[in-house]
Motif scaffolding. Structure first.
Motif, PDB file in Angstrom:
ATOM      1  N   ALA A 282       0.830  -1.211   0.000  1.00 36.60           N
ATOM      2  CA  ALA A 282       0.000   0.000   0.000  1.00 36.60           C
ATOM      3  C   ALA A 282       0.862   1.257   0.000  1.00 36.60           C
ATOM      4  O   ALA A 282       0.629   2.191  -0.782  1.00 36.60           O
ATOM      5  CB  ALA A 282      -0.922  -0.003   1.221  1.00 36.60           C
ATOM      6  N   VAL A 283       1.866   1.268   0.864  1.00 32.74           N
ATOM      7  CA  VAL A 283       2.713   2.461   0.976  1.00 32.74           C
ATOM      8  C   VAL A 283       3.515   2.660  -0.316  1.00 32.74           C
ATOM      9  O   VAL A 283       3.626   3.781  -0.831  1.00 32.74           O
ATOM     10  CB  VAL A 283       3.642   2.348   2.210  1.00 32.74           C
ATOM     11  N   ALA A 284       4.034   1.565  -0.880  1.00 31.40           N
ATOM     12  CA  ALA A 284       4.828   1.675  -2.114  1.00 31.40           C
ATOM     13  C   ALA A 284       3.966   2.203  -3.264  1.00 31.40           C
ATOM     14  O   ALA A 284       4.390   3.061  -4.040  1.00 31.40           O
ATOM     15  CB  ALA A 284       5.431   0.317  -2.473  1.00 31.40           C
ATOM     16  N   VAL A 285       2.734   1.708  -3.362  1.00 29.24           N
ATOM     17  CA  VAL A 285       1.849   2.158  -4.450  1.00 29.24           C
ATOM     18  C   VAL A 285       1.463   3.621  -4.237  1.00 29.24           C
ATOM     19  O   VAL A 285       1.524   4.446  -5.150  1.00 29.24           O
ATOM     20  CB  VAL A 285       0.576   1.269  -4.549  1.00 29.24           C
ATOM     21  N   LYS A 286       1.095   3.957  -2.999  1.00 29.09           N
ATOM     22  CA  LYS A 286       0.672   5.336  -2.714  1.00 29.09           C
ATOM     23  C   LYS A 286       1.814   6.333  -2.899  1.00 29.09           C
ATOM     24  O   LYS A 286       1.623   7.453  -3.338  1.00 29.09           O
ATOM     25  CB  LYS A 286       0.114   5.436  -1.288  1.00 29.09           C
ATOM     26  N   ASN A 287       3.055   5.907  -2.558  1.00 31.54           N
ATOM     27  CA  ASN A 287       4.198   6.808  -2.716  1.00 31.54           C
ATOM     28  C   ASN A 287       4.729   6.833  -4.145  1.00 31.54           C
ATOM     29  O   ASN A 287       5.663   7.573  -4.451  1.00 31.54           O
ATOM     30  CB  ASN A 287       5.343   6.402  -1.767  1.00 31.54           C
ATOM     31  N   GLY A 288       4.184   5.961  -4.978  1.00 30.92           N
ATOM     32  CA  GLY A 288       4.595   5.957  -6.381  1.00 30.92           C
ATOM     33  C   GLY A 288       5.906   5.235  -6.656  1.00 30.92           C
ATOM     34  O   GLY A 288       6.454   5.338  -7.750  1.00 30.92           O
ATOM     35  N   THR A 289       6.432   4.470  -5.699  1.00 33.98           N
ATOM     36  CA  THR A 289       7.682   3.742  -5.946  1.00 33.98           C
ATOM     37  C   THR A 289       7.426   2.440  -6.703  1.00 33.98           C
ATOM     38  O   THR A 289       8.354   1.781  -7.159  1.00 33.98           O
ATOM     39  CB  THR A 289       8.440   3.439  -4.636  1.00 33.98           C
ATOM     40  N   ILE A 290       6.161   2.055  -6.817  1.00 34.93           N
ATOM     41  CA  ILE A 290       5.808   0.845  -7.550  1.00 34.93           C
ATOM     42  C   ILE A 290       4.452   1.095  -8.218  1.00 34.93           C
ATOM     43  O   ILE A 290       3.635   1.862  -7.689  1.00 34.93           O
ATOM     44  CB  ILE A 290       5.752  -0.361  -6.575  1.00 34.93           C
ATOM     45  N   LYS A 291       4.254   0.461  -9.377  1.00 32.16           N
ATOM     46  CA  LYS A 291       2.935   0.581 -10.028  1.00 32.16           C
ATOM     47  C   LYS A 291       2.092  -0.624  -9.651  1.00 32.16           C
ATOM     48  O   LYS A 291       2.597  -1.745  -9.607  1.00 32.16           O
ATOM     49  CB  LYS A 291       3.111   0.620 -11.540  1.00 32.16           C
ATOM     50  N   ASN A 292       0.828  -0.395  -9.393  1.00 34.08           N
ATOM     51  CA  ASN A 292      -0.066  -1.502  -9.055  1.00 34.08           C
ATOM     52  C   ASN A 292      -0.435  -2.249 -10.336  1.00 34.08           C
ATOM     53  O   ASN A 292      -1.486  -2.019 -10.922  1.00 34.08           O
ATOM     54  CB  ASN A 292      -1.312  -0.944  -8.359  1.00 34.08           C
ATOM     55  N   GLU A 293       0.477  -3.140 -10.754  1.00 33.86           N
ATOM     56  CA  GLU A 293       0.173  -3.901 -11.971  1.00 33.86           C
ATOM     57  C   GLU A 293       0.852  -5.260 -11.944  1.00 33.86           C
ATOM     58  O   GLU A 293       1.908  -5.423 -11.317  1.00 33.86           O
ATOM     59  CB  GLU A 293       0.568  -3.105 -13.225  1.00 33.86           C
ATOM     60  N   PRO A 294       0.240  -6.255 -12.583  1.00 35.78           N
ATOM     61  CA  PRO A 294       0.828  -7.590 -12.605  1.00 35.78           C
ATOM     62  C   PRO A 294       2.270  -7.538 -13.107  1.00 35.78           C
ATOM     63  O   PRO A 294       2.585  -6.798 -14.034  1.00 35.78           O
ATOM     64  CB  PRO A 294      -0.075  -8.359 -13.575  1.00 35.78           C
ATOM     65  N   GLY A 295       3.140  -8.296 -12.447  1.00 35.53           N
ATOM     66  CA  GLY A 295       4.546  -8.316 -12.826  1.00 35.53           C
ATOM     67  C   GLY A 295       5.398  -7.397 -11.967  1.00 35.53           C
ATOM     68  O   GLY A 295       6.618  -7.556 -11.896  1.00 35.53           O
TER      69      GLY A 295
END
Ligand code: RAM
Length: 333
Positions: A282-295
């Protein structure tokens, strides 16, 4: 004068709304378990708390008293109004929450199904954090019970609620395994009953199974509440030698029944790791360090590298853990 009071009103409402809001630099997460009073969810909450202590996220948890299909709706609505960044939820229904979750997502809230999924309604959540590949759970439980009863005799299932998306997924796969795998041809499922993840109702349902089905050879209870209640019923009735029980239980609740031989083996996974992973993701997605997508991949302390799978599902472990007298003392949850 009027102007002055208007300005005062504005200042007051600004102060109030700032007080109700979250710290801007912290990701705020709420976790909504199925219901209160189930120690299973305490472990999951602990995972969130430990992650948020490290990541400085703002974590709260709130749950309804009972696990029926619509009981979580007011909690989702309240959190959406509060403006929480992330709603993590162990859903009590595969579809009753669609509308309120959509409203939350329209406001920019990230919605994660945790521990159970919105089966058939993946479009209403952003990702799912599940303990294991759910196609393994049902067949795994049938095999374990089969091995205890020589793959022969009447069996029953004691589940949670009739709507529970996780239990229903596993039960469908149990039925399928029983029907299609010739190894289980002599195992006959005579009843599926529901204890609603309520200890008292689970006890009553387990007692009813014993009196209604005198030839019963085995029970599968794929819920921590149900399996602990059924173990207690078998122990009190002195029936553990004739009726074998397995299911999904927590080591701490099942320890006395394993030690005294009421239950020889049961299964589960780590609910703690689900909370931990959900918060890190959750934190990584919200902070933009990771995209919420398969892979997409993410490093989670203690779990290593995790990968987002098809349908935005992330699993915390590859296989179920089987607990018995040889390993149960290694676990404390
Ligand atoms: C109960 C709950 C939970 C489930 C476990 C196995 O505690 O129903 O959702 O994952 O059992």
């Amino acid at each position: 004068m009027l102007k002055k009071s208007l300005m005062l009103g504005l200042a007051l409402s600004l102060t109030l709304s700032t007080a109700a809001a979250f710290a801007a630099d912290k990701v705020s997460i709420v976790y909504i378990p199925k219901n209160t009073g189930n120690p299973y969810f305490d472990s999951l909450v602990k995972g969130f708390q430990d992650a948020c202590a490290k990541l400085a996220c703002d974590f709260t948890t709130a749950a309804p008293a009972t696990a029926e299909a619509t009981s979580q709706i007011p909690f989702i609505t309240a959190q959406t109004q509060r403006g929480v960044n992330v709603i993590a939820i162990s859903p009590n229904s595969p579809d009753a929450l669609n509308q309120v979750l959509d409203r939350a997502r329209q406001k920019g809230t990230l919605v994660f199904a945790v521990n159970g999924d919105l089966v058939g309604n993946f479009d209403h959540r952003d990702a799912a954090i599940l303990p294991v590949d759910f196609t393994k759970t049902g067949p795994g439980q049938v095999e374990l019970l089969g091995s205890m009863i020589n793959y022969e005799g009447d069996i029953a299932i004691l589940s949670a609620t009739t709507d529970a998306p996780d239990q229903n997924t596993w039960i469908a796969a149990m039925n399928d395994a029983l029907k299609t795998n010739p190894k289980y041809a002599k195992m006959k499922l005579v009843a599926t009953v529901y204890g609603d993840d309520d200890p008292q109702k689970s006890t009553t349902e387990a007692e009813a199974l014993l009196s209604k089905y005198p030839n019963l050879k085995g029970i599968i209870s794929p819920t921590t509440v149900g399996v602990a209640a059924a173990a207690q019923v078998l122990q009190s009735a002195g029936k553990a030698a004739t009726i074998k029980l397995t299911g999904l239980g927590t080591p701490n609740q099942m320890r006395p029944f394993v030690k005294d031989g009421t239950v020889s083996a049961f299964q589960l996974w780590s609910p703690y790791n689900e909370g931990l992973l959900a918060a890190y993701y959750a934190v990584a997605v919200k902070n933009g360090t990771i995209k919420n997508e398969p892979g997409a991949t993410l490093d989670v302390p203690g779990l290593g590298k995790v990968t987002v799978g098809p349908d935005h599902i992330i699993n915390t472990q590859a296989e179920l853990t089987t607990f018995d007298k040889n390993n149960i003392d290694k676990f404390n949850f």
